[in-house]
Design a protein around this motif. Structure first.
Motif, PDB file in Angstrom:
ATOM      1  N   VAL A 233       0.858  -1.191   0.000  1.00 16.76           N
ATOM      2  CA  VAL A 233       0.000   0.000   0.000  1.00 16.76           C
ATOM      3  C   VAL A 233       0.891   1.238   0.000  1.00 16.76           C
ATOM      4  O   VAL A 233       1.726   1.414   0.888  1.00 16.76           O
ATOM      5  N   HIS A 234       0.738   2.071  -1.016  1.00 14.00           N
ATOM      6  CA  HIS A 234       1.424   3.361  -1.080  1.00 14.00           C
ATOM      7  C   HIS A 234       0.463   4.380  -0.470  1.00 14.00           C
ATOM      8  O   HIS A 234      -0.691   4.482  -0.898  1.00 14.00           O
ATOM      9  N   LEU A 235       0.914   5.141   0.522  1.00 15.57           N
ATOM     10  CA  LEU A 235       0.039   6.068   1.241  1.00 15.57           C
ATOM     11  C   LEU A 235       0.701   7.428   1.347  1.00 15.57           C
ATOM     12  O   LEU A 235       1.854   7.547   1.769  1.00 15.57           O
ATOM     13  N   ASP A 236      -0.031   8.465   0.938  1.00 17.87           N
ATOM     14  CA  ASP A 236       0.447   9.843   1.034  1.00 17.87           C
ATOM     15  C   ASP A 236      -0.601  10.627   1.815  1.00 17.87           C
ATOM     16  O   ASP A 236      -1.761  10.695   1.403  1.00 17.87           O
ATOM     17  N   ILE A 237      -0.199  11.191   2.951  1.00 15.65           N
ATOM     18  CA  ILE A 237      -1.138  11.935   3.794  1.00 15.65           C
ATOM     19  C   ILE A 237      -0.712  13.389   3.845  1.00 15.65           C
ATOM     20  O   ILE A 237       0.466  13.696   4.033  1.00 15.65           O
ATOM     21  N   GLN A 238      -1.686  14.285   3.682  1.00 17.66           N
ATOM     22  CA  GLN A 238      -1.440  15.721   3.793  1.00 17.66           C
ATOM     23  C   GLN A 238      -2.320  16.262   4.902  1.00 17.66           C
ATOM     24  O   GLN A 238      -3.492  15.899   5.016  1.00 17.66           O
ATOM     25  N   VAL A 239      -1.736  17.154   5.707  1.00 16.47           N
ATOM     26  CA  VAL A 239      -2.447  17.704   6.857  1.00 16.47           C
ATOM     27  C   VAL A 239      -2.457  19.219   6.756  1.00 16.47           C
ATOM     28  O   VAL A 239      -1.470  19.831   6.351  1.00 16.47           O
ATOM     29  N   GLY A 240      -3.573  19.835   7.123  1.00 16.45           N
ATOM     30  CA  GLY A 240      -3.647  21.289   7.211  1.00 16.45           C
ATOM     31  C   GLY A 240      -4.419  21.914   6.077  1.00 16.45           C
ATOM     32  O   GLY A 240      -4.943  21.242   5.194  1.00 16.45           O
ATOM     33  N   GLU A 241      -4.455  23.250   6.111  1.00 17.15           N
ATOM     34  CA  GLU A 241      -5.270  23.959   5.132  1.00 17.15           C
ATOM     35  C   GLU A 241      -4.697  23.875   3.721  1.00 17.15           C
ATOM     36  O   GLU A 241      -5.414  24.083   2.764  1.00 17.15           O
ATOM     37  N   HIS A 242      -3.387  23.536   3.580  1.00 17.99           N
ATOM     38  CA  HIS A 242      -2.802  23.446   2.238  1.00 17.99           C
ATOM     39  C   HIS A 242      -3.359  22.272   1.452  1.00 17.99           C
ATOM     40  O   HIS A 242      -3.080  22.144   0.270  1.00 17.99           O
ATOM     41  N   THR A 243      -4.162  21.431   2.085  1.00 15.88           N
ATOM     42  CA  THR A 243      -4.765  20.307   1.367  1.00 15.88           C
ATOM     43  C   THR A 243      -5.947  20.766   0.514  1.00 15.88           C
ATOM     44  O   THR A 243      -6.428  20.018  -0.316  1.00 15.88           O
ATOM     45  N   ASN A 244      -6.415  21.997   0.746  1.00 16.49           N
ATOM     46  CA  ASN A 244      -7.546  22.520  -0.028  1.00 16.49           C
ATOM     47  C   ASN A 244      -7.115  22.832  -1.455  1.00 16.49           C
ATOM     48  O   ASN A 244      -6.051  23.399  -1.689  1.00 16.49           O
ATOM     49  N   ASN A 245      -7.951  22.482  -2.406  1.00 18.22           N
ATOM     50  CA  ASN A 245      -7.707  22.767  -3.814  1.00 18.22           C
ATOM     51  C   ASN A 245      -8.400  24.091  -4.131  1.00 18.22           C
ATOM     52  O   ASN A 245      -9.555  24.121  -4.535  1.00 18.22           O
ATOM     53  N   TYR A 246      -7.681  25.210  -3.947  1.00 17.28           N
ATOM     54  CA  TYR A 246      -8.307  26.525  -4.065  1.00 17.28           C
ATOM     55  C   TYR A 246      -8.802  26.866  -5.474  1.00 17.28           C
ATOM     56  O   TYR A 246      -9.861  27.462  -5.608  1.00 17.28           O
ATOM     57  N   PRO A 247      -8.089  26.490  -6.536  1.00 14.90           N
ATOM     58  CA  PRO A 247      -8.662  26.753  -7.869  1.00 14.90           C
ATOM     59  C   PRO A 247     -10.020  26.056  -8.061  1.00 14.90           C
ATOM     60  O   PRO A 247     -10.946  26.617  -8.642  1.00 14.90           O
ATOM     61  N   GLU A 248     -10.126  24.824  -7.537  1.00 13.47           N
ATOM     62  CA  GLU A 248     -11.391  24.083  -7.633  1.00 13.47           C
ATOM     63  C   GLU A 248     -12.483  24.772  -6.798  1.00 13.47           C
ATOM     64  O   GLU A 248     -13.624  24.899  -7.228  1.00 13.47           O
ATOM     65  N   ILE A 249     -12.118  25.233  -5.605  1.00 11.31           N
ATOM     66  CA  ILE A 249     -13.075  25.931  -4.732  1.00 11.31           C
ATOM     67  C   ILE A 249     -13.550  27.215  -5.407  1.00 11.31           C
ATOM     68  O   ILE A 249     -14.741  27.532  -5.399  1.00 11.31           O
ATOM     69  N   ALA A 250     -12.622  27.968  -6.006  1.00  9.37           N
ATOM     70  CA  ALA A 250     -12.966  29.228  -6.668  1.00  9.37           C
ATOM     71  C   ALA A 250     -13.943  28.992  -7.813  1.00  9.37           C
ATOM     72  O   ALA A 250     -14.920  29.732  -7.981  1.00  9.37           O
ATOM     73  N   ALA A 251     -13.687  27.948  -8.605  1.00  2.00           N
ATOM     74  CA  ALA A 251     -14.564  27.655  -9.742  1.00  2.00           C
ATOM     75  C   ALA A 251     -15.942  27.205  -9.263  1.00  2.00           C
ATOM     76  O   ALA A 251     -16.970  27.650  -9.795  1.00  2.00           O
ATOM     77  N   LYS A 252     -15.967  26.344  -8.248  1.00  4.82           N
ATOM     78  CA  LYS A 252     -17.231  25.793  -7.751  1.00  4.82           C
ATOM     79  C   LYS A 252     -18.093  26.877  -7.105  1.00  4.82           C
ATOM     80  O   LYS A 252     -19.292  26.944  -7.333  1.00  4.82           O
ATOM     81  N   ASP A 253     -17.463  27.721  -6.272  1.00  2.00           N
ATOM     82  CA  ASP A 253     -18.213  28.747  -5.546  1.00  2.00           C
ATOM     83  C   ASP A 253     -18.262  30.081  -6.280  1.00  2.00           C
ATOM     84  O   ASP A 253     -18.793  31.060  -5.752  1.00  2.00           O
ATOM     85  N   LYS A 254     -17.687  30.141  -7.498  1.00  2.00           N
ATOM     86  CA  LYS A 254     -17.666  31.357  -8.311  1.00  2.00           C
ATOM     87  C   LYS A 254     -17.116  32.547  -7.527  1.00  2.00           C
ATOM     88  O   LYS A 254     -17.736  33.597  -7.414  1.00  2.00           O
ATOM     89  N   LEU A 255     -15.904  32.360  -6.971  1.00  2.00           N
ATOM     90  CA  LEU A 255     -15.274  33.392  -6.156  1.00  2.00           C
ATOM     91  C   LEU A 255     -14.361  34.281  -6.995  1.00  2.00           C
ATOM     92  O   LEU A 255     -13.707  33.815  -7.929  1.00  2.00           O
ATOM     93  N   THR A 256     -14.310  35.583  -6.646  1.00  2.00           N
ATOM     94  CA  THR A 256     -13.344  36.479  -7.284  1.00  2.00           C
ATOM     95  C   THR A 256     -11.976  36.195  -6.679  1.00  2.00           C
ATOM     96  O   THR A 256     -11.846  35.492  -5.676  1.00  2.00           O
TER      97      THR A 256
END
Length: 132
Positions: free
Chosen positions: A79-102
Motif C-alpha cells: 500500500v502506497h500512502l500519502d497523507i497531507q495535513v492542514g489547510e494546504h490540502t484545499n484545492n483553491y482553484p477548484e473551490i474558486a470555480a465551484k463557488d464562483k469566487l473572485t
C-alpha cells in the motif's frame, strides 16, 4: 486528506503488479477519543478526506475487503500512502470555480483557512502540554 494505491504480489513474476483491479479497500479514521470520523469503502486506489474537530493523534486504518485475493497473492499486499495535513490540502482553484469566487474572495478564504489552522495547531500544542 490521503491518497493511496495498492499492489498485489504476483507469484509467477515474483514482483508486485502495477495495479490491483477489483480489490476494494475500507478506510476508517478515528479521532483521539476513538470516535469514527470516516468509514467508507473505496477501490484499489483512491483519495479520502476528513476534517478533524478534536486535537490529537488520529488513527487511520486501511483494510482489504478481499481475503481471497490476498491469499491468491501469497498474502502480500503493498500500500502506497500519502497523507497531507492542514489547510494546504484545499484545492483553491477548484473551490474558486465551484463557488464562483473572485480573486479577492479566494485570497480572503485562504487567509481565513490559515488563521483557523494556526488556531488548531495552538490548541493541539496546549493539549499536548496539558494546559487546556
Amino acid at each position: 486528506s490521503g491518497n493511496y494505491r495498492t499492489q498485489l504480489w504476483d507469484k509467477q513474476s515474483e514482483s508486485f503488479l502495477p495495479s490491483t483491479p477489483g480489490l476494494g479497500m475500507h478506510v476508517e479514521v478515528k479521532d483521539p477519543d476513538g470516535k469514527v470520523v470516516l468509514s467508507r469503502q473505496y477501490g484499489s486506489e483512491g483519495r479520502f478526506t476528513f476534517t478533524s474537530h478534536t486535537p490529537g493523534e488520529h488513527q487511520i486504518c486501511l483494510h482489504s475487503n478481499s481475503t481471497r485475493m490476498a491469499l491468491f497473492a501469497g498474502g502480500k499486499l503493498r500500500v502506497h500512502l500519502d497523507i497531507q495535513v492542514g489547510e494546504h490540502t484545499n484545492n483553491y482553484p477548484e473551490i474558486a470555480a465551484k463557488d464562483k469566487l473572485t480573486e479577492l474572495q479566494l485570497r480572503a478564504r485562504q487567509l481565513l483557512d490559515q488563521v483557523e489552522q494556526i488556531q488548531k495547531e495552538q490548541n493541539y500544542q496546549r493539549v499536548r502540554r496539558g494546559l487546556q
